[in-house]
Scaffold this motif. Structure first.
Motif, PDB file in Angstrom:
ATOM      1  N   GLY A  32     -70.597  42.537  86.920  1.00  0.00           N
ATOM      2  CA  GLY A  32     -71.012  41.924  87.632  1.00  0.00           C
ATOM      3  C   GLY A  32     -70.312  42.870  88.460  1.00  0.00           C
ATOM      4  N   ALA A  33     -68.594  42.978  88.536  1.00  0.00           N
ATOM      5  CA  ALA A  33     -67.429  44.035  89.353  1.00  0.00           C
ATOM      6  C   ALA A  33     -67.838  44.582  89.141  1.00  0.00           C
ATOM      7  N   SER A  34     -68.472  45.412  87.886  1.00  0.00           N
ATOM      8  CA  SER A  34     -68.654  47.174  87.296  1.00  0.00           C
ATOM      9  C   SER A  34     -69.788  47.721  88.903  1.00  0.00           C
ATOM     10  N   LEU A  35     -70.479  46.728  88.236  1.00  0.00           N
ATOM     11  CA  LEU A  35     -72.335  47.281  89.500  1.00  0.00           C
ATOM     12  C   LEU A  35     -71.928  46.808  90.651  1.00  0.00           C
ATOM     13  N   ALA A  36     -70.717  46.491  91.839  1.00  0.00           N
ATOM     14  CA  ALA A  36     -71.058  45.811  92.568  1.00  0.00           C
ATOM     15  C   ALA A  36     -70.254  47.018  93.356  1.00  0.00           C
ATOM     16  N   GLY A  37     -69.620  47.719  92.599  1.00  0.00           N
ATOM     17  CA  GLY A  37     -68.285  48.945  93.208  1.00  0.00           C
ATOM     18  C   GLY A  37     -69.059  49.811  92.786  1.00  0.00           C
ATOM     19  N   CYS A  38     -69.324  50.522  93.376  1.00  0.00           N
ATOM     20  CA  CYS A  38     -69.337  52.274  93.050  1.00  0.00           C
ATOM     21  C   CYS A  38     -68.663  52.358  93.908  1.00  0.00           C
ATOM     22  N   SER A  39     -68.421  54.018  93.062  1.00  0.00           N
ATOM     23  CA  SER A  39     -67.561  54.982  93.608  1.00  0.00           C
ATOM     24  C   SER A  39     -68.165  55.894  94.036  1.00  0.00           C
ATOM     25  N   SER A  40     -68.365  56.456  95.254  1.00  0.00           N
ATOM     26  CA  SER A  40     -68.798  57.483  95.765  1.00  0.00           C
ATOM     27  C   SER A  40     -68.040  59.236  94.687  1.00  0.00           C
ATOM     28  N   THR A  41     -66.627  58.674  95.124  1.00  0.00           N
ATOM     29  CA  THR A  41     -66.036  60.219  94.046  1.00  0.00           C
ATOM     30  C   THR A  41     -66.067  59.913  92.843  1.00  0.00           C
ATOM     31  N   GLY A  42     -66.185  60.565  92.087  1.00  0.00           N
ATOM     32  CA  GLY A  42     -65.864  61.076  90.579  1.00  0.00           C
ATOM     33  C   GLY A  42     -66.168  60.725  89.459  1.00  0.00           C
ATOM     34  N   GLY A  43     -65.637  60.270  88.834  1.00  0.00           N
ATOM     35  CA  GLY A  43     -66.153  59.083  87.765  1.00  0.00           C
ATOM     36  C   GLY A  43     -67.419  60.144  86.863  1.00  0.00           C
ATOM     37  N   LYS A  44     -68.056  59.178  86.199  1.00  0.00           N
ATOM     38  CA  LYS A  44     -69.360  59.446  85.255  1.00  0.00           C
ATOM     39  C   LYS A  44     -70.069  60.678  85.774  1.00  0.00           C
ATOM     40  N   ARG A  45     -70.598  60.321  86.970  1.00  0.00           N
ATOM     41  CA  ARG A  45     -71.779  60.873  88.159  1.00  0.00           C
ATOM     42  C   ARG A  45     -71.597  62.427  88.579  1.00  0.00           C
ATOM     43  N   ALA A  46     -69.793  62.110  88.212  1.00  0.00           N
ATOM     44  CA  ALA A  46     -69.403  63.535  88.860  1.00  0.00           C
ATOM     45  C   ALA A  46     -69.530  64.495  87.733  1.00  0.00           C
ATOM     46  N   GLU A  47     -69.187  63.720  86.999  1.00  0.00           N
ATOM     47  CA  GLU A  47     -68.671  64.327  85.539  1.00  0.00           C
ATOM     48  C   GLU A  47     -70.430  65.269  85.027  1.00  0.00           C
ATOM     49  N   ASP A  48     -71.292  64.041  85.046  1.00  0.00           N
ATOM     50  CA  ASP A  48     -72.807  64.493  84.922  1.00  0.00           C
ATOM     51  C   ASP A  48     -73.331  66.077  85.284  1.00  0.00           C
ATOM     52  N   ALA A  49     -73.172  66.156  86.611  1.00  0.00           N
ATOM     53  CA  ALA A  49     -73.438  66.944  87.704  1.00  0.00           C
ATOM     54  C   ALA A  49     -72.447  68.096  87.373  1.00  0.00           C
ATOM     55  N   ARG A  50     -70.938  68.293  87.210  1.00  0.00           N
ATOM     56  CA  ARG A  50     -70.767  69.294  86.009  1.00  0.00           C
ATOM     57  C   ARG A  50     -71.192  69.524  85.223  1.00  0.00           C
ATOM     58  N   LYS A  51     -71.631  69.035  83.941  1.00  0.00           N
ATOM     59  CA  LYS A  51     -72.267  69.154  82.385  1.00  0.00           C
ATOM     60  C   LYS A  51     -73.480  70.115  83.119  1.00  0.00           C
ATOM     61  N   ALA A  52     -74.265  69.834  84.267  1.00  0.00           N
ATOM     62  CA  ALA A  52     -75.372  70.762  84.355  1.00  0.00           C
ATOM     63  C   ALA A  52     -75.187  72.200  84.420  1.00  0.00           C
ATOM     64  N   GLN A  53     -73.800  72.297  84.793  1.00  0.00           N
ATOM     65  CA  GLN A  53     -73.719  73.739  84.772  1.00  0.00           C
ATOM     66  C   GLN A  53     -72.927  74.734  83.384  1.00  0.00           C
ATOM     67  N   THR A  54     -72.781  74.025  82.431  1.00  0.00           N
ATOM     68  CA  THR A  54     -72.414  74.369  81.112  1.00  0.00           C
ATOM     69  C   THR A  54     -73.204  74.995  80.469  1.00  0.00           C
ATOM     70  N   ALA A  55     -72.670  75.355  79.625  1.00  0.00           N
ATOM     71  CA  ALA A  55     -74.187  76.107  78.710  1.00  0.00           C
ATOM     72  C   ALA A  55     -74.668  75.686  77.776  1.00  0.00           C
TER      73      ALA A  55
END
Lengths: 355, 337
Positions: B20-43
């Protein structure tokens, strides 16, 4: 022991029918009671597992690599198992191997002596470290864990400090062109090539040490003393077992094997890195424990330690043959240690219940 | 029985709370989502050639969980995907173990071998055995002096002495007078060469400080003690990226004025360079070492090409200062620099 009792005390004659010490046990029963049985079952399981998983595991050349890996660990696991049966630990065993190699190499090089002179000096110094461990243990009455932890740290420092002081770098200088090197290499690091199979001489050393240790444990008075001091030092002392001598002897055994391993390192690679060997002491203990030695002492076998080393060798190389990600190696090792030990405990319980 | 059930219930409640805590407290910066966005740029991963699927094995002297070797591996894997290679990786920081792993690769009859020679003498025999079995060998990262003698095709890496000299020159350029060289792995020949190289080229004084690299707090405390005891030290050189951060912390607590410089690169170092808390980094481009090794083996198998003309192919040193760091930070975050 004579089976005919003196006639003066007829009431002391053990009765064959009721005395459980004289009961004839069936061979199967006797096998069930062996400490290494659990580990043998484990070894067969691991072997079959990797034979199925890794297609190159069953090649003769692969098996010889596995045997070599097992032997380098097994040579040390034998005396460590004996020491654990005697109820003690040696945490300095891993770095002592490196120390022994460093001493041989540096004595030979600095004195420009025949390599065998260095080997001999190294044997004396390594045995002295063993005596020091045993002497400190019996004199101070501190747990061996603490004593040998101190030795381990001191040796780690000495290895590096002396090497740097004498050689000016962190590894020794090459002694490959010196007199006696070739003959010493034959003894400690030769290999026998049959087709594409390379059998290293360490495998021979390993088998000899296992046979010797097994004979000592099961057929000599010293072997009885080892079991006695591990089972209960005070009780053993009360019946006249020389507890201190036995323990010092066991530490010297570890030192001797460390010397053999160290010479192998030196003569197979000709140059020794001073920082190596840290952490291996736990591997030796693991091999002994997988092989059925009890941490608390008084129980175990030398053959078990060999089986434990073989399991370790199979796993560490089997993971490579199976093309698995090596990141998980330690995890498998830990899981295997637990499984093997549980299996040992279970087999032992069954064996005792069926007596 | 009742007690066991309450235990289970308690664990269930705890799990629910965590979820519950992890779902409720979303982070708008960094974390996995940011990493996935970066991954899209790799070969992207698809073979670019139609050569047969060869197997190459890489055996290094890395310990467990080493950031540097992780990047080398990334490079090697990237090249393996492109060249349609089945890539195997194994490592051990004990010479004897590493030799056994190379032997295991030979047993597997791999088509090519990539080996690091931090302990050259331990690897000599087994590399000769690989060549006897007809397996081409390329050495990477360490062992540039021995590579040719052992019969390897090529060596790819950085000459540690040259890299050290580059650092010494850079310290002179920055007008430093008294430097500290922090060695985090006692017994590593390459590290000794780096510090010796710095000493050779540096006009000022250089002291070596040995620390236990497996114990970060200890590294920090040792550097701290040194900076406190000698106020005249004006630069600290660490030999690995993770240790630069420890040195920065030590500098802060010791209230020293020393500039912290480091060998190697990671995301934190790149950030610190941009922020100016680090002076400069000297990079040996580990990604390139892995990538080139696989690629050159492929070229050798496909076209019998050998690079380097019998000399080591150098991937460094490359001095990275504040102005280059911003661009590299993106690459460090995806694990390729």
């Amino acid at each position: 022991m004579s089976t005919t009792a003196p006639p003066a005390t007829p009431d002391r004659t053990p009765d064959r029918a009721t005395d459980e010490r004289l009961l004839r046990t069936s061979p199967l029963r006797r096998l069930m009671g062996r400490p290494e049985l659990g580990s043998v079952v484990g070894a067969v399981a691991v072997f079959i597992f990797f034979s199925i998983i890794a297609d190159s595991f069953l090649q003769a050349s692969s098996l010889s690599t596995v045997m070599y890996a097992a032997s380098t660990l097994g040579i040390m696991a034998v005396p460590v198992a004996l020491l654990m049966i005697g109820g003690e630990f040696d945490l300095s065993a891993g770095v002592l191997v490196t120390s022994s190699a460093l001493i041989s190499s540096m004595v030979s090089y600095q004195m420009t002596a025949n390599v065998w002179a260095g080997i001999f000096v190294s044997l004396l110094v390594t045995l002295a470290v063993g005596v020091f461990n045993g002497f400190m243990l019996t004199r101070t009455k501190l747990p061996s864990f603490i004593i040998t932890l101190g030795t381990f740290l001191m040796l780690t420092g000495l290895n590096l400090g002396f090497t740097k002081l004498i050689s000016g770098t962190v590894s020794t200088k090459s002694i490959g062109d010196m007199e006696g090197f070739a003959s010493a290499k034959k003894v400690f690091a030769s290999e026998l090539t049959l087709g594409d199979v390379t059998l290293k001489v360490t495998i021979l050393w390993w088998f000899v040490l296992v046979a010797l240790a097994t004979w000592i444990l099961l057929r000599t008075r010293f072997g009885n003393w080892i079991f006695a001091v591990g089972g209960g030092a005070d009780a053993a002392r009360a019946v006249g077992v020389p507890v201190n001598k036995t323990k010092i002897g066991l530490y010297m055994g570890v030192a001797f094997a460390a010397w053999v391993s160290g010479q192998h390192l030196l003569f197979s690679f000709d140059v020794v890195q001073s920082g190596e060997g840290v952490g291996n002491e736990l591997t030796y203990i693991i091999a002994a424990v997988i092989g059925g030695c009890l941490i608390t002492g008084g129980y175990g076998s030398a053959i078990g330690s060999a089986v434990g080393a073989f399991i370790f060798g199979m796993t560490s190389k089997g993971i490579v043959y199976a093309e698995w990600n090596p990141d998980w190696f330690k995890f498998f090792l830990g899981a295997m240690l637990l499984l093997a030990t549980l299996l040992n405990a279970w087999v032992r319980k069954r064996a005792e219940a069926s007596k | 029985m009742a007690r066991a059930r309450t235990g289970v219930r308690a664990i269930g409640a705890l799990l629910a709370a965590v979820l519950g805590a992890s779902l409720a407290g979303c982070s708008s910066t960094g974390g996995k989502r940011a990493e996935d966005a970066r991954k899209a740029q790799t070969a992207a991963g698809k073979a670019a050639v139609n050569t047969p699927r060869w197997t190459f094995a890489m055996v290094t002297h890395s310990g467990d969980g080493d950031t540097f070797w992780d990047i080398v591996q990334n490079g090697a894997e990237q090249a393996a995907v492109k060249d349609n290679i089945n890539f195997l990786y194994s490592h051990s920081d004990e010479g004897q173990q590493q030799a056994q792993l190379v032997q295991a690769a030979i047993d597997k009859k791999v088509n090519g071998l990539i080996v690091s020679l931090a302990k050259p003498d331990a690897m000599k025999d087994v590399i000769a055995r690989a060549e006897k079995a007809g397996i081409p060998v390329i050495t990477v990262n360490s062992g540039s002096e021995q590579s040719k003698a052992y019969g390897a095709l090529t060596h790819i890496g950085q000459d540690e002495t040259i890299a050290g000299e580059a650092v010494g020159d850079e310290l002179d350029k920055r007008g430093k007078k008294k430097a500290l060289c922090v060695l985090h792995e006692q017994g590593n020949v390459g590290h000794e060469q780096r510090c010796a190289g710095v000493k050779k080229a540096f006009g000022g004084q250089l002291q070596n400080l040995y620390v236990d690299g497996t114990n970060m707090p200890d590294v920090q405390a040792s550097i701290e003690a040194k900076l406190q005891s000698d106020r005249s030290i004006d630069s600290v050189v660490t030999l690995g990226a993770p240790f630069a951060d420890a040195a920065v912390q030590a500098k802060r607590t010791a209230e020293s004025k020393a500039e912290i410089d480091t060998f190697d690169l990671n995301a934190k170092v790149a950030t610190a360079l941009t922020a100016g808390t680090l002076g400069f980094a000297v990079d040996q481009q580990p990604y390139l070492q892995g990538y080139q090794a696989v690629d050159l083996l492929w070229l050798y198998k496909y076209n019998a090409d050998v690079l380097g003309g019998g000399r080591p192919v150098l991937t460094g040193p490359q001095i990275i200062s504040q102005k280059d760091a911003a661009e590299l930070r993106i690459y460090t975050e995806r694990g390729t620099r």
